[in-house]
Design a protein around this motif. Structure first.
Motif, PDB file in Angstrom:
ATOM      1  N   LEU A 137      88.503  68.907  34.545  1.00 30.06           N
ATOM      2  CA  LEU A 137      87.985  68.343  35.796  1.00 30.06           C
ATOM      3  C   LEU A 137      86.733  67.491  35.579  1.00 30.06           C
ATOM      4  N   PRO A 138      85.779  67.927  34.748  1.00 26.11           N
ATOM      5  CA  PRO A 138      84.654  67.017  34.471  1.00 26.11           C
ATOM      6  C   PRO A 138      85.079  65.701  33.806  1.00 26.11           C
ATOM      7  N   VAL A 139      86.127  65.738  32.987  1.00 27.01           N
ATOM      8  CA  VAL A 139      86.649  64.492  32.407  1.00 27.01           C
ATOM      9  C   VAL A 139      87.187  63.599  33.524  1.00 27.01           C
ATOM     10  N   LEU A 140      87.915  64.185  34.479  1.00 27.91           N
ATOM     11  CA  LEU A 140      88.401  63.405  35.624  1.00 27.91           C
ATOM     12  C   LEU A 140      87.241  62.848  36.439  1.00 27.91           C
ATOM     13  N   GLY A 141      86.192  63.643  36.612  1.00 29.19           N
ATOM     14  CA  GLY A 141      85.009  63.175  37.341  1.00 29.19           C
ATOM     15  C   GLY A 141      84.365  61.987  36.641  1.00 29.19           C
ATOM     16  N   ALA A 142      84.278  62.052  35.312  1.00 29.19           N
ATOM     17  CA  ALA A 142      83.727  60.926  34.548  1.00 29.19           C
ATOM     18  C   ALA A 142      84.605  59.694  34.726  1.00 29.19           C
ATOM     19  N   GLY A 143      85.915  59.914  34.759  1.00 32.86           N
ATOM     20  CA  GLY A 143      86.836  58.795  34.978  1.00 32.86           C
ATOM     21  C   GLY A 143      86.670  58.169  36.350  1.00 32.86           C
ATOM     22  N   ALA A 144      86.468  59.007  37.366  1.00 27.40           N
ATOM     23  CA  ALA A 144      86.250  58.488  38.726  1.00 27.40           C
ATOM     24  C   ALA A 144      84.966  57.672  38.784  1.00 27.40           C
ATOM     25  N   ALA A 145      83.897  58.181  38.166  1.00 24.55           N
ATOM     26  CA  ALA A 145      82.628  57.451  38.158  1.00 24.55           C
ATOM     27  C   ALA A 145      82.767  56.141  37.387  1.00 24.55           C
ATOM     28  N   ALA A 146      83.481  56.176  36.264  1.00 19.96           N
ATOM     29  CA  ALA A 146      83.695  54.953  35.488  1.00 19.96           C
ATOM     30  C   ALA A 146      84.518  53.944  36.284  1.00 19.96           C
ATOM     31  N   THR A 147      85.482  54.430  37.057  1.00 21.75           N
ATOM     32  CA  THR A 147      86.324  53.532  37.855  1.00 21.75           C
ATOM     33  C   THR A 147      85.511  52.804  38.908  1.00 21.75           C
ATOM     34  N   THR A 148      84.696  53.535  39.665  1.00 25.64           N
ATOM     35  CA  THR A 148      83.901  52.859  40.698  1.00 25.64           C
ATOM     36  C   THR A 148      82.844  51.958  40.066  1.00 25.64           C
ATOM     37  N   GLY A 149      82.312  52.370  38.911  1.00 30.70           N
ATOM     38  CA  GLY A 149      81.380  51.500  38.204  1.00 30.70           C
ATOM     39  C   GLY A 149      82.041  50.218  37.741  1.00 30.70           C
ATOM     40  N   GLY A 150      83.265  50.330  37.221  1.00 33.36           N
ATOM     41  CA  GLY A 150      84.006  49.152  36.786  1.00 33.36           C
ATOM     42  C   GLY A 150      84.327  48.213  37.941  1.00 33.36           C
ATOM     43  N   ILE A 151      84.720  48.794  39.081  1.00 31.55           N
ATOM     44  CA  ILE A 151      84.978  47.961  40.257  1.00 31.55           C
ATOM     45  C   ILE A 151      83.683  47.274  40.693  1.00 31.55           C
ATOM     46  N   GLY A 152      82.564  47.988  40.609  1.00 31.94           N
ATOM     47  CA  GLY A 152      81.268  47.397  40.951  1.00 31.94           C
ATOM     48  C   GLY A 152      80.909  46.229  40.041  1.00 31.94           C
ATOM     49  N   VAL A 153      81.189  46.362  38.750  1.00 33.57           N
ATOM     50  CA  VAL A 153      80.933  45.257  37.815  1.00 33.57           C
ATOM     51  C   VAL A 153      81.834  44.071  38.152  1.00 33.57           C
ATOM     52  N   PHE A 154      83.119  44.344  38.401  1.00 32.64           N
ATOM     53  CA  PHE A 154      84.040  43.266  38.764  1.00 32.64           C
ATOM     54  C   PHE A 154      83.573  42.585  40.048  1.00 32.64           C
ATOM     55  N   HIS A 155      83.190  43.380  41.043  1.00 27.54           N
ATOM     56  CA  HIS A 155      82.720  42.831  42.321  1.00 27.54           C
ATOM     57  C   HIS A 155      81.466  41.982  42.106  1.00 27.54           C
TER      58      HIS A 155
END
Length: 163
Positions: free
Chosen positions: A60-78
């Motif tokens: 679950l913490p790995v999934l949490g890191a993935g979720a944070a990385a996903t929103t961070g990546g979308i933020g960089v793209f945005h």
């Protein structure tokens, strides 16, 4: 530091960022489509955090890191779309169509407000909300990774080692 403390900080950070987004929206800064995309991984991270407090292990913490990385990546793209580093989706960028709006919507003052993804509506220290979300989200990703590492030292009963 314990695993559960890092999970609380990580999921709580996503909750704070999500609350901040809704506060800005209430203050008159409606979100664009990409802003909304950035919210969903925060929702996932909060739910993952609630579960991870009850379920031991690293998954679950790995999934949490993935979720944070996903929103961070979308933020960089945005951010790149806002700065004209690359093209954004045609549905919400300067060349986007208005196919979802009727003629009445376009002619009335009270019709829906079209929020373009390539326009910065608010910034602090020359960084937009998308940029700040990316920075904070990658920080939360690091917190999740620390929780993963602390999970590696925990026993099957769910106790966590301290650092």
């Amino acid at each position: 530091m314990t695993r559960n403390l890092m999970i609380i900080l990580s999921a709580g950070g996503s909750a704070a960022l999500l609350a901040g987004a809704y506060i800005f929206q209430a203050l008159g800064y409606p979100p664009c489509a990409m802003c909304l995309w950035q919210r969903w991984p925060h929702v996932a991270a909060i739910l993952i955090g609630v579960l991870a407090l009850r379920v031991p292990g690293r998954f679950l913490p790995v999934l949490g890191a993935g979720a944070a990385a996903t929103t961070g990546g979308i933020g960089v793209f945005h951010t790149g779309v806002e700065r004209d580093w690359w093209e954004g989706p045609t549905s919400c960028s300067g060349g986007g169509g208005l196919e979802g709006l009727s003629g009445t919507d376009l002619l009335t003052i009270t019709g829906p407000r079209v929020v373009m993804c390539d326009q910065v509506s608010w910034e602090l220290f020359t960084l937009s909300m998308a940029s700040w979300n990316a920075i904070a989200s990658f920080g939360l990703m690091i917190c999740w990774i620390i929780a993963v590492r602390l999970s590696a030292g925990s026993t099957t009963t769910g106790s966590s080692r301290t650092v």
